[in-house]
Every structure is written in C-alpha cells, then in structure tokens.
Motif scaffolding. Structure first.
Motif, PDB file in Angstrom:
ATOM      1  N   CYS A  81     -11.204 -15.246  18.202  1.00 32.90           N
ATOM      2  CA  CYS A  81     -12.218 -14.545  19.004  1.00 32.90           C
ATOM      3  C   CYS A  81     -12.504 -13.136  18.489  1.00 32.90           C
ATOM      4  CB  CYS A  81     -11.773 -14.479  20.461  1.00 32.90           C
ATOM      5  SG  CYS A  81     -11.614 -16.094  21.229  1.00 32.90           S
ATOM      6  N   ASP A  82     -11.931 -12.784  17.339  1.00 33.69           N
ATOM      7  CA  ASP A  82     -12.117 -11.458  16.738  1.00 33.69           C
ATOM      8  C   ASP A  82     -11.627 -10.301  17.609  1.00 33.69           C
ATOM      9  OD1 ASP A  82     -13.162 -12.479  14.363  1.00 33.69           O
ATOM     10  OD2 ASP A  82     -15.236 -12.379  15.087  1.00 33.69           O
ATOM     11  N   LEU A  83     -10.606 -10.554  18.420  1.00 32.05           N
ATOM     12  CA  LEU A  83     -10.012  -9.485  19.212  1.00 32.05           C
ATOM     13  C   LEU A  83      -8.819  -8.857  18.506  1.00 32.05           C
ATOM     14  CD1 LEU A  83     -10.192 -11.115  22.761  1.00 32.05           C
ATOM     15  CD2 LEU A  83     -11.709  -9.378  21.772  1.00 32.05           C
ATOM     16  N   VAL A  84      -8.223  -9.602  17.579  1.00 33.27           N
ATOM     17  CA  VAL A  84      -7.055  -9.152  16.827  1.00 33.27           C
ATOM     18  C   VAL A  84      -7.272  -9.489  15.357  1.00 33.27           C
ATOM     19  CG1 VAL A  84      -4.598  -9.660  16.447  1.00 33.27           C
ATOM     20  CG2 VAL A  84      -5.445  -9.384  18.767  1.00 33.27           C
ATOM     21  N   VAL A  85      -6.795  -8.609  14.494  1.00 29.09           N
ATOM     22  CA  VAL A  85      -6.818  -8.863  13.053  1.00 29.09           C
ATOM     23  C   VAL A  85      -5.394  -8.780  12.528  1.00 29.09           C
ATOM     24  CG1 VAL A  85      -9.187  -8.045  12.691  1.00 29.09           C
ATOM     25  CG2 VAL A  85      -7.287  -6.430  12.514  1.00 29.09           C
ATOM     26  N   ARG A  86      -5.189  -9.351  11.362  1.00 29.58           N
ATOM     27  CA  ARG A  86      -3.855  -9.284  10.761  1.00 29.58           C
ATOM     28  C   ARG A  86      -3.964  -8.756   9.346  1.00 29.58           C
ATOM     29  NH1 ARG A  86      -1.789 -15.375   9.336  1.00 29.58           N
ATOM     30  NH2 ARG A  86      -3.261 -15.713   7.668  1.00 29.58           N
ATOM     31  N   GLU A  87      -2.870  -8.122   8.911  1.00 24.44           N
ATOM     32  CA  GLU A  87      -2.820  -7.568   7.557  1.00 24.44           C
ATOM     33  C   GLU A  87      -1.438  -7.838   6.978  1.00 24.44           C
ATOM     34  OE1 GLU A  87      -2.962  -3.275   5.270  1.00 24.44           O
ATOM     35  OE2 GLU A  87      -3.896  -3.447   7.242  1.00 24.44           O
ATOM     36  N   GLN A  88      -1.435  -8.398   5.788  1.00 27.48           N
ATOM     37  CA  GLN A  88      -0.189  -8.663   5.075  1.00 27.48           C
ATOM     38  C   GLN A  88       0.262  -7.370   4.401  1.00 27.48           C
ATOM     39  OE1 GLN A  88       0.955 -12.115   4.602  1.00 27.48           O
ATOM     40  NE2 GLN A  88       2.863 -11.265   3.821  1.00 27.48           N
ATOM     41  N   GLN A  89       1.515  -6.989   4.641  1.00 27.99           N
ATOM     42  CA  GLN A  89       2.113  -5.827   3.992  1.00 27.99           C
ATOM     43  C   GLN A  89       3.457  -6.268   3.442  1.00 27.99           C
ATOM     44  OE1 GLN A  89       2.279  -2.413   6.578  1.00 27.99           O
ATOM     45  NE2 GLN A  89       0.089  -2.433   6.962  1.00 27.99           N
ATOM     46  N   GLY A  90       3.468  -6.583   2.145  1.00 29.30           N
ATOM     47  CA  GLY A  90       4.681  -7.130   1.547  1.00 29.30           C
ATOM     48  C   GLY A  90       4.966  -8.492   2.134  1.00 29.30           C
ATOM     49  N   ARG A  91       6.164  -8.678   2.649  1.00 32.20           N
ATOM     50  CA  ARG A  91       6.488  -9.973   3.227  1.00 32.20           C
ATOM     51  C   ARG A  91       6.234 -10.030   4.731  1.00 32.20           C
ATOM     52  NH1 ARG A  91      12.167 -10.898   4.836  1.00 32.20           N
ATOM     53  NH2 ARG A  91      13.076  -8.879   5.238  1.00 32.20           N
ATOM     54  N   PHE A  92       5.708  -8.954   5.299  1.00 33.27           N
ATOM     55  CA  PHE A  92       5.425  -8.902   6.729  1.00 33.27           C
ATOM     56  C   PHE A  92       3.936  -9.012   7.001  1.00 33.27           C
ATOM     57  CE2 PHE A  92       9.422  -6.584   6.231  1.00 33.27           C
ATOM     58  CZ  PHE A  92      10.219  -7.265   7.143  1.00 33.27           C
ATOM     59  N   VAL A  93       3.601  -9.626   8.127  1.00 31.20           N
ATOM     60  CA  VAL A  93       2.218  -9.690   8.604  1.00 31.20           C
ATOM     61  C   VAL A  93       2.146  -8.851   9.869  1.00 31.20           C
ATOM     62  CG1 VAL A  93       0.376 -11.172   9.479  1.00 31.20           C
ATOM     63  CG2 VAL A  93       1.868 -11.997   7.652  1.00 31.20           C
ATOM     64  N   TYR A  94       1.252  -7.884   9.868  1.00 29.08           N
ATOM     65  CA  TYR A  94       1.061  -7.009  11.017  1.00 29.08           C
ATOM     66  C   TYR A  94      -0.226  -7.379  11.727  1.00 29.08           C
ATOM     67  CZ  TYR A  94       4.886  -4.041   9.539  1.00 29.08           C
ATOM     68  OH  TYR A  94       6.132  -3.575   9.213  1.00 29.08           O
ATOM     69  N   TYR A  95      -0.158  -7.402  13.041  1.00 30.47           N
ATOM     70  CA  TYR A  95      -1.317  -7.676  13.887  1.00 30.47           C
ATOM     71  C   TYR A  95      -1.715  -6.390  14.582  1.00 30.47           C
ATOM     72  CZ  TYR A  95      -0.408 -12.572  13.082  1.00 30.47           C
ATOM     73  OH  TYR A  95      -0.227 -13.792  12.487  1.00 30.47           O
ATOM     74  N   GLU A  96      -3.029  -6.220  14.735  1.00 31.23           N
ATOM     75  CA  GLU A  96      -3.522  -5.052  15.456  1.00 31.23           C
ATOM     76  C   GLU A  96      -4.823  -5.400  16.150  1.00 31.23           C
ATOM     77  OE1 GLU A  96      -4.922  -1.695  13.022  1.00 31.23           O
ATOM     78  OE2 GLU A  96      -4.786  -3.042  11.314  1.00 31.23           O
ATOM     79  N   LEU A  97      -5.200  -4.565  17.114  1.00 33.43           N
ATOM     80  CA  LEU A  97      -6.465  -4.774  17.799  1.00 33.43           C
ATOM     81  C   LEU A  97      -7.594  -4.656  16.788  1.00 33.43           C
ATOM     82  CD1 LEU A  97      -5.890  -2.655  21.033  1.00 33.43           C
ATOM     83  CD2 LEU A  97      -5.544  -5.121  20.703  1.00 33.43           C
ATOM     84  N   ALA A  98      -8.566  -5.526  16.892  1.00 35.62           N
ATOM     85  CA  ALA A  98      -9.678  -5.544  15.937  1.00 35.62           C
ATOM     86  C   ALA A  98     -10.632  -4.374  16.152  1.00 35.62           C
ATOM     87  CB  ALA A  98     -10.444  -6.866  16.039  1.00 35.62           C
ATOM     88  N   ASP A  99     -10.608  -3.801  17.335  1.00 33.99           N
ATOM     89  CA  ASP A  99     -11.559  -2.741  17.661  1.00 33.99           C
ATOM     90  C   ASP A  99     -10.884  -1.804  18.666  1.00 33.99           C
ATOM     91  OD1 ASP A  99     -13.768  -1.333  19.049  1.00 33.99           O
ATOM     92  OD2 ASP A  99     -15.077  -2.727  17.967  1.00 33.99           O
ATOM     93  N   ILE A 100     -10.990  -0.520  18.454  1.00 36.78           N
ATOM     94  CA  ILE A 100     -10.383   0.478  19.339  1.00 36.78           C
ATOM     95  C   ILE A 100     -10.914   0.358  20.762  1.00 36.78           C
ATOM     96  CG2 ILE A 100     -12.034   2.313  18.804  1.00 36.78           C
ATOM     97  CD1 ILE A 100      -8.271   2.769  19.383  1.00 36.78           C
TER      98      ILE A 100
END
Length: 120
Positions: free
Chosen positions: A61-80
């Motif tokens: 639903c495009d409310l959260v995005v993820r970003e790979q950082q090394g071997r970890f995947v971080y999730y964050e809100l897609a929009d402030i």
C-alpha cells in the motif's frame, strides 16, 4: 461512479490500512526511525511471522518502504505525513476517547472483517 464516491472509497481503503491493531502498532514503532523486523518484533510484542505479513501489506500500500543495509533490511514510513497523521490521531483521541471507548458501532469483530489487506 462519481469522483467524490471514488475518492471516499479510496480514502476508506487507506484507513483500513491503519485499522488493524497489528499494522497500527508497526506504524507507531516506525514513527521515530527505521527498524529491522527483529526490532519491530521487540517493540510491538508481535511474532516475526505476523510482523513480516503486515509489513508486506504496508509495503504493498506504499505506507512503508524497506532498505537493505549490508545484511540487514530496515523498514521505515514511506512518507513523513504518516507520522503526522498518527500524531493527529493521538491528539484527537485525547479529546474523544470517552466517546470512542463507548461506541458500539465499531466492535473488534467488525473491524477485523473490514481490515484485511486486499487488492480490491
């Protein structure tokens, strides 16, 4: 369908994303900073499978995005503005909590039936 009705339907679908207690708990956990699934599990008390399923829905639903950082995947809100919306909900709830608590129209069983993540 009129544009007004389409907009209302789309808005209702957006708010269904916020209506599930588990998804709301995840969004609240992500308000301050990106987190890994393990950190979300720790902060919310949900199990890893549940968190992963809800993150998938929130990403869809495009409310959260993820970003790979090394071997970890971080999730964050897609929009402030999602954090802003959650802040506004907290403020509003502080003023109307008694009425919401007493409301019999939105029982958990009817909310759960409406809050399924779907592609409709």
């Amino acid at each position: 369908m009129t544009t007004c009705t389409q907009t209302a339907d789309l808005k209702a679908k957006l708010f269904r994303g916020f209506s599930d207690p588990s998804r709301l708990s995840i969004l609240n956990a992500l308000r301050n900073r990106p987190l890994t699934v393990s950190e979300i599990v720790q902060q919310t008390g949900l199990n890893q499978s549940n968190v992963s399923n809800h993150l998938s829905c929130l990403r869809c639903c495009d409310l959260v995005v993820r970003e790979q950082q090394g071997r970890f995947v971080y999730y964050e809100l897609a929009d402030i503005r999602i954090a802003t919306l959650l802040d506004l909900a907290d403020e509003l709830l502080a003023d109307v909590a008694k009425g919401v608590r007493q409301c019999s129209h939105y029982e958990p069983s009817s909310i759960n039936r409406l809050s399924q993540c779907s592609s409709d």
